[in-house]
Scaffold this motif. Structure first.
Motif: not given
Length: 314
Positions: A175-183
């Motif tokens: 889902e891509g690295v930015p998804t790790l900081w979702r929310g």
């Protein structure tokens, strides 16, 4: 004379020897991790409750007790510890960062004469440290939410993460690295709300109990004030917490996310599940808060004693 020169009595400058800052941060993180081992089942139940009835579906669990018994029945005793590795990593990242930032800011804002910062400045330091720690801990938080949510899904829809590191690698790859900081925004907002609510409600509760005439400034008063503070903190932070949980667990539907933003989560929960659904999982959240704090301080105290005995005594 010999006693005065003893390393146990103090350092070269005569001041008592204390553990280095790095050790204090390490112990803070380890103490939080130790407490998590005991309260992880409550975190799991809270997350399942917050996701129950999502998208106008029938609620899977009627109460927190029903959720706990259902998990034990369908997933076994090990099922209530699903996501433990993510819970431990969250404590290792969040708690250590929060303690580090708090200590650095506190020392920098302490006056040249040793005067500590005032109440409002201390509150601001606490909120800043909490928000920064929450940002650093968000990837572990995302993994935790997804791992604890997996058991409620049909087998063909489960993500099936093996552990927190497998979860982080797969999320980044799929889902891509930015998804790790979702929310991360609601995660940081929750940390700010929790720190502000705890500080304000604890001092007010303690003052109220002392003014009642039934309490004196002792451990019983502190315990009761902590429980009242926990109640206020839970009530204040749960709507932000459910936003965080829903956003971090959401999937893409036809290339579009289930929720646009935090406000969208709040509006959909109120519209389809009712206003009071914003406080789903209140009981396990509140029940987790007290024991986790108490256990963290117990473990921290024991580690500090052991370090003092092994490395700071003569």
């Amino acid at each position: 004379m010999a006693a005065a020169a003893s390393p146990a009595a103090g350092g070269v400058d005569g001041k008592p020897r204390t553990s280095p800052k790095s050790v204090k941060f390490l112990f803070g993180g380890l103490a939080g991790m130790g407490a998590t081992v005991f309260v992880q089942p409550l975190d799991l139940v809270k997350n399942r409750m917050q996701l129950s009835g999502e998208g106008a579906k029938t609620r899977e669990y009627k109460t927190s007790f029903h959720a706990l018994t259902s998990i034990l029945k369908t997933e076994g005793l090990g099922g209530i510890y699903t996501g433990l590795s993510a819970g431990l990593l969250r404590q290792a990242t969040y708690t250590t960062t929060r303690l580090g930032i708090y200590t650095v800011l506190f020392e920098r804002l302490t006056g040249a004469d040793g005067t500590p910062p005032g109440f409002l400045l201390k509150a601001l330091i606490g909120m800043t440290a909490g928000a920064t720690g929450a940002f650093v801990g968000t990837p572990a938080e995302v993994a935790l939410i997804r791992m604890t949510a997996d058991g409620r899904l049909p087998p063909d829809q489960r993500r099936g993460y093996k552990n927190v590191f497998n979860a982080l690698i797969r999320i980044a790859q799929e889902e891509g690295v930015p998804t790790l900081w979702r929310g991360c925004i609601p995660t940081m907002a929750r940390a700010v709300v929790v720190n502000a609510a705890q500080l304000a409600s604890y001092s007010q509760s303690k003052q109220f109990l002392l003014d009642s005439g039934y309490f004196s400034d002792n451990i019983l008063c502190h315990f009761c004030a902590s429980m009242i503070s926990g109640l206020v903190t839970t009530a204040a932070s749960m709507p932000v917490d459910i936003v965080k949980t829903r956003i971090q667990n959401m999937r893409m539907i036809d290339g579009k996310p289930e929720y646009k933003n935090g406000l969208d989560v709040l509006m959909k929960v109120i519209r389809y599940e009712g206003f009071f659904s914003l406080w789903k999982g209140f009981t396990p959240y509140y029940a987790r808060l007290g024991p986790h704090t108490v256990l963290t301080f117990i473990f921290l105290e024991q580690m500090n004693k052991a370090y003092k005995r092994l490395f700071l005594s003569g």
